[in-house]
Design a protein around this motif. Structure first.
Motif, PDB file in Angstrom:
ATOM      1  N   LEU A  86     -41.358  12.051  36.655  1.00  0.00           N
ATOM      2  CA  LEU A  86     -40.811  13.224  35.984  1.00  0.00           C
ATOM      3  C   LEU A  86     -41.671  13.607  34.799  1.00  0.00           C
ATOM      4  N   SER A  87     -41.505  14.832  34.331  1.00  0.00           N
ATOM      5  CA  SER A  87     -42.220  15.274  33.133  1.00  0.00           C
ATOM      6  C   SER A  87     -41.736  14.476  31.930  1.00  0.00           C
ATOM      7  N   PRO A  88     -42.539  14.397  30.875  1.00  0.00           N
ATOM      8  CA  PRO A  88     -42.121  13.602  29.702  1.00  0.00           C
ATOM      9  C   PRO A  88     -40.769  14.017  29.142  1.00  0.00           C
ATOM     10  N   ASN A  89     -40.481  15.308  29.118  1.00  0.00           N
ATOM     11  CA  ASN A  89     -39.199  15.757  28.579  1.00  0.00           C
ATOM     12  C   ASN A  89     -38.036  15.321  29.473  1.00  0.00           C
ATOM     13  N   ARG A  90     -38.198  15.462  30.784  1.00  0.00           N
ATOM     14  CA  ARG A  90     -37.129  15.040  31.687  1.00  0.00           C
ATOM     15  C   ARG A  90     -36.960  13.528  31.668  1.00  0.00           C
ATOM     16  N   LEU A  91     -38.072  12.812  31.597  1.00  0.00           N
ATOM     17  CA  LEU A  91     -37.986  11.357  31.526  1.00  0.00           C
ATOM     18  C   LEU A  91     -37.306  10.919  30.232  1.00  0.00           C
ATOM     19  N   ASN A  96     -32.585   8.624  27.483  1.00  0.00           N
ATOM     20  CA  ASN A  96     -31.468   8.817  26.555  1.00  0.00           C
ATOM     21  C   ASN A  96     -30.139   8.533  27.235  1.00  0.00           C
ATOM     22  N   GLU A  97     -30.034   8.926  28.493  1.00  0.00           N
ATOM     23  CA  GLU A  97     -28.804   8.625  29.230  1.00  0.00           C
ATOM     24  C   GLU A  97     -28.643   7.122  29.422  1.00  0.00           C
ATOM     25  N   PRO A 113     -26.881   5.711  40.489  1.00  0.00           N
ATOM     26  CA  PRO A 113     -26.956   4.239  40.546  1.00  0.00           C
ATOM     27  C   PRO A 113     -28.255   3.692  39.980  1.00  0.00           C
ATOM     28  N   ALA A 114     -29.344   4.449  40.125  1.00  0.00           N
ATOM     29  CA  ALA A 114     -30.615   3.994  39.570  1.00  0.00           C
ATOM     30  C   ALA A 114     -30.562   3.952  38.045  1.00  0.00           C
ATOM     31  N   ILE A 115     -29.916   4.949  37.450  1.00  0.00           N
ATOM     32  CA  ILE A 115     -29.790   4.968  35.987  1.00  0.00           C
ATOM     33  C   ILE A 115     -28.866   3.853  35.524  1.00  0.00           C
TER      34      ILE A 115
END
Length: 461
Positions: A86-91, A96-97, A113-115
């Protein structure tokens, strides 16, 4: 956990101190007395304690600095490939989540589930690393401490080593202060240069309109913004000038009275009463200015036919002047009181009156300290925010009428940085430009004050 770790370091350091001190005493007794030691037993104990404490604290400090980076890096590598790409902002949002799940224990029912797995790994990794760092911290100083303990002998120059370590620590603390100042200056300068790429420097410095509202997107209707700083600095100077017209005469005369005229009993209770003013929160002064002083000034102005705004520079300046009276009176009183009594006695012996002695002898002798107290009061007045917000308003009008509403640099900085703003927009970057200009202004005031003090001191001496 970290609190207990620091307590353990403190206990082991204390034990190392007493252990090194006891070993030095034992060596002295076996060698013929304390006179055979190069240094005092306490120096040997301090050397042993420092040999343990410094490495342990360095390990602890390095972990605290890089803790987040290390854990985040390990967790990022454990994410699925599609999330890592993912892009740095999305990552950053994904991470953060993950942190929200770890630290708040909150996870939505439809969480990925991965998160959730990454959150579990984050928690286990953080706990494992914390335990590893705790063991490393406690054991990290044992080898240097043991070496220092075993090296204790009567010829060891423990005092020189301890003083050398203390000197290095003092230099390090000074360097931290210096580099922190430089970091602040360069960070403000860098962001200000970004602002001046969008807004011409001379338009900002000499512009007469201040309206920093700009459109946040290209397709959004909004003002193009006007970034002339003259009205903002005019309001700052006006309010600071009113405050100093109140604080300098009252504070200086109060200092002269307490030092030269008041008895010991009067000085004992009057000076603490004045200094209480410095301990009152500025928000209380703001309420006093907004609810009492400003309506009083408006009513008096209307009674004599003047048009007075409900929020005025005069109300803010008067209350701010009352607030900074202790900065002038307390410091000036200490400086005047420190003038040698021999100078007063010499002036009286030559036939001078008390007033002449104060004017011609004491005030010139105490002038550097008095100027320092005034400069501190000016800096306090320029940097005040709460009173101005509550009593002077937010209107950036170019006026020197103290009966109208004005604003100051610090108020505008707070206003520009509050809320959900794009950090690279001219509106937000204008706060850094204002901060840089305020820094240069106060630096210029310091330079003038030093030149005045130096010139007057040369004439007096």
């Amino acid at each position: 956990m970290y609190t207990y770790l620091l307590l353990c370091i403190l206990l082991i350091t204390t034990g190392a101190y007493f252990g090194g001190k006891a070993r030095a005493k034992t060596i002295a007794e076996a060698s013929g007395g304390m006179r055979t030691l190069h240094s005092l037993p306490s120096h040997y104990g301090m050397l042993t304690a420092l040999s343990y404490a410094i490495p342990a604290l360095l390990v602890f400090a390095l972990w605290r600095i890089f803790e987040g980076t290390i854990v985040t890096s390990l967790v990022t590598k454990s994410l699925p490939i599609e999330l890592q790409q993912l892009s740095p902002n999305r990552l950053s949002l994904v991470l953060n989540e993950v942190r929200n799940i770890v630290f708040s224990g909150f996870a939505s029912h439809n969480a990925d589930p991965a998160i959730q797995a990454a959150a579990d790994l984050y928690l286990s990794t953080m706990n494992w690393l914390k335990n590893a760092v705790a063991v490393s911290t406690l054991l990290g100083g044992l080898i240097p401490g043991a070496i220092a303990y075993r090296s204790i002998r009567k010829e060891l120059r423990a005092r020189n080593l301890v003083e050398g370590i203390g000197k290095v620590i003092l230099i390090g603390c000074s360097a931290v202060a210096i580099f922190t100042t430089l970091g602040i200056v360069f960070s403000v300068l860098f962001e200000s240069l970004r602002f001046f790429h969008a807004i011409p420097f001379f338009d900002f410095l000499f512009g007469l309109q201040w309206s920093p509202q700009t459109a946040m997107r290209v397709d959004q209707a909004g003002s193009s913004g006007a970034f002339g700083a003259v009205p903002v600095f005019a309001g700052t100077i006006l309010i600071a000038l009113i405050a100093m017209l109140v604080a300098i005469p009252v504070g200086l005369l109060a200092a002269i009275y307490l030092s030269e005229y008041a008895g010991s009993r009067m000085r004992t209770w009057a000076k603490p009463m004045l200094e209480i003013l410095a301990g009152i929160p500025t928000v209380v002064y703001g309420f006093f200015a907004a609810l009492t002083v400003a309506p009083l000034i408006r009513d008096i102005g209307q009674a004599i036919g003047l048009q007075v705004a409900s929020e005025s520079a005069l109300a803010a300046g008067l209350v701010m002047g009352i607030m900074i009276i202790p900065f002038v009176s307390s410091l000036s009183d200490d400086v005047i009181h420190a003038v040698p009594q021999a100078m007063r006695d010499g002036s009286f012996a030559l036939g001078a009156t008390r007033f002449e002695t104060i004017r011609l002898v004491i005030i010139p002798a105490a002038l550097p300290g008095i100027v320092g107290s005034i400069l501190l009061a000016v800096s306090r007045a320029i940097g005040e925010t709460m009173i101005v917000v509550m009593a002077a308003g937010l209107s950036a009008d170019l006026t020197f009428n103290p009966l109208k509403a004005v604003t100051t640099v610090t108020v505008q900085i707070v206003t520009l940085l509050v809320g959900d703003q794009e950090f690279d927009s001219p509106k937000t970057l204008a706060a850094f430009a204002l901060g840089l200009l305020l820094f240069v202004f106060t630096l210029f005031l310091n330079f003038i004050a030093l030149r005045v003090v130096r010139k007057y001191r040369e004439q007096y001496e």
